[in-house]
Design a protein around this motif. Structure first.
Motif, PDB file in Angstrom:
ATOM      1  N   GLU A 281      42.493  36.446  37.337  1.00 57.46           N
ATOM      2  CA  GLU A 281      43.122  34.673  36.009  1.00 57.46           C
ATOM      3  C   GLU A 281      42.766  35.915  34.932  1.00 57.46           C
ATOM      4  OE1 GLU A 281      41.164  31.217  36.617  1.00 57.46           O
ATOM      5  OE2 GLU A 281      41.708  31.167  38.483  1.00 57.46           O
ATOM      6  N   LEU A 282      41.779  36.488  34.702  1.00 58.82           N
ATOM      7  CA  LEU A 282      41.345  37.005  32.979  1.00 58.82           C
ATOM      8  C   LEU A 282      42.544  37.926  32.363  1.00 58.82           C
ATOM      9  CD1 LEU A 282      39.536  37.109  30.257  1.00 58.82           C
ATOM     10  CD2 LEU A 282      38.514  38.732  31.490  1.00 58.82           C
ATOM     11  N   LEU A 283      43.019  38.692  33.638  1.00 55.49           N
ATOM     12  CA  LEU A 283      44.472  39.983  33.530  1.00 55.49           C
ATOM     13  C   LEU A 283      45.487  39.326  33.023  1.00 55.49           C
ATOM     14  CD1 LEU A 283      43.766  42.639  36.226  1.00 55.49           C
ATOM     15  CD2 LEU A 283      42.925  42.944  34.020  1.00 55.49           C
ATOM     16  N   GLU A 284      45.754  38.121  33.916  1.00 50.59           N
ATOM     17  CA  GLU A 284      47.306  37.617  32.893  1.00 50.59           C
ATOM     18  C   GLU A 284      47.294  37.109  31.603  1.00 50.59           C
ATOM     19  OE1 GLU A 284      49.496  36.916  35.013  1.00 50.59           O
ATOM     20  OE2 GLU A 284      48.304  37.521  36.635  1.00 50.59           O
TER      21      GLU A 284
ATOM     22  N   VAL B 260      31.806  48.864  37.782  1.00 55.47           N
ATOM     23  CA  VAL B 260      32.615  48.290  39.422  1.00 55.47           C
ATOM     24  C   VAL B 260      34.136  48.007  38.858  1.00 55.47           C
ATOM     25  CG1 VAL B 260      32.305  46.370  41.285  1.00 55.47           C
ATOM     26  CG2 VAL B 260      30.040  47.027  39.980  1.00 55.47           C
ATOM     27  N   GLN B 261      34.760  48.859  39.860  1.00 57.23           N
ATOM     28  CA  GLN B 261      36.505  48.840  39.570  1.00 57.23           C
ATOM     29  C   GLN B 261      36.673  47.592  39.873  1.00 57.23           C
ATOM     30  OE1 GLN B 261      36.290  52.316  37.259  1.00 57.23           O
ATOM     31  NE2 GLN B 261      38.016  50.811  37.936  1.00 57.23           N
ATOM     32  N   ALA B 262      37.760  47.393  39.834  1.00 60.62           N
ATOM     33  CA  ALA B 262      38.876  45.965  41.501  1.00 60.62           C
ATOM     34  C   ALA B 262      37.977  44.945  40.785  1.00 60.62           C
ATOM     35  CB  ALA B 262      39.304  47.075  42.015  1.00 60.62           C
TER      36      ALA B 262
ATOM     37  N   ASP C 107      43.494  47.914  37.050  1.00 65.29           N
ATOM     38  CA  ASP C 107      42.453  47.270  37.388  1.00 65.29           C
ATOM     39  C   ASP C 107      41.351  46.521  36.728  1.00 65.29           C
ATOM     40  OD1 ASP C 107      40.454  48.640  37.235  1.00 65.29           O
ATOM     41  OD2 ASP C 107      40.591  49.614  39.475  1.00 65.29           O
ATOM     42  N   LEU C 108      40.781  45.571  36.514  1.00 62.19           N
ATOM     43  CA  LEU C 108      39.822  45.239  35.491  1.00 62.19           C
ATOM     44  C   LEU C 108      38.362  46.142  35.770  1.00 62.19           C
ATOM     45  CD1 LEU C 108      39.007  43.041  33.364  1.00 62.19           C
ATOM     46  CD2 LEU C 108      38.740  40.975  35.036  1.00 62.19           C
TER      47      LEU C 108
ATOM     48  N   LEU D 171      37.069  38.647  42.940  1.00 62.69           N
ATOM     49  CA  LEU D 171      36.893  37.587  42.289  1.00 62.69           C
ATOM     50  C   LEU D 171      38.156  36.984  41.407  1.00 62.69           C
ATOM     51  CD1 LEU D 171      34.147  36.022  41.167  1.00 62.69           C
ATOM     52  CD2 LEU D 171      34.869  37.671  38.633  1.00 62.69           C
ATOM     53  N   PRO D 172      38.538  35.708  42.063  1.00 59.13           N
ATOM     54  CA  PRO D 172      39.624  35.261  41.068  1.00 59.13           C
ATOM     55  C   PRO D 172      39.535  34.774  39.958  1.00 59.13           C
ATOM     56  CG  PRO D 172      39.527  33.463  43.489  1.00 59.13           C
ATOM     57  CD  PRO D 172      37.615  34.851  42.728  1.00 59.13           C
TER      58      PRO D 172
END
Length: 127
Positions: free
Chosen positions: A99-102, A87-89, A114-115, A94-95
């Protein structure tokens, strides 16, 4: 939060980034999945969310790829194992994922699309 296990950001960028692969086990100590498998599957039912299933031994041959959105019937028709859901993006929906990407902002932003979150059954893979 430190996200590179035993490596510092400087070591990662100097020795590994775009140079050679590295596996970092327990990169985020105590990390818990952001979504349960059924919640991730639920996202793949949505029209606006890009998703795909990769089935190792599909009806059309090895490594069959199906693009979402999916239905509950699609999931009931899957084999017991050897498939993966991607599942992309997820960070856009999902907030907690955003936050994890930060924690990875030491990588140039233009390199982060994206995640994507995946779920694999036993023997599942992306080929």
């Amino acid at each position: 939060m430190h996200v590179l296990g035993h490596l510092t950001i400087e070591e990662f960028l100097r020795d590994y980034w775009q140079k050679k692969p590295v596996l970092i086990r327990q990169a985020i100590p105590g990390f818990e999945p952001l979504l349960a498998a059924d919640e991730l599957a639920g996202l793949s039912l949505e029209e606006d969310i890009e998703s795909r299933l990769i089935i190792e031994e599909g009806k059309t041959g090895p490594w069959e790829v199906k693009k979402g959105p999916f239905t509950e019937t699609d999931y009931r028709a899957l084999p017991e194992n050897k498939w993966t859901l991607l599942v992309q993006a997820v960070d856009q929906w999902l907030p907690e994922a955003a936050e994890l990407l930060e924690h990875f902002r030491f990588i140039p932003s233009w390199r982060i699309d994206d995640l994507m979150i995946s779920y694999a059954t036993d023997g599942g893979s992306v080929g």
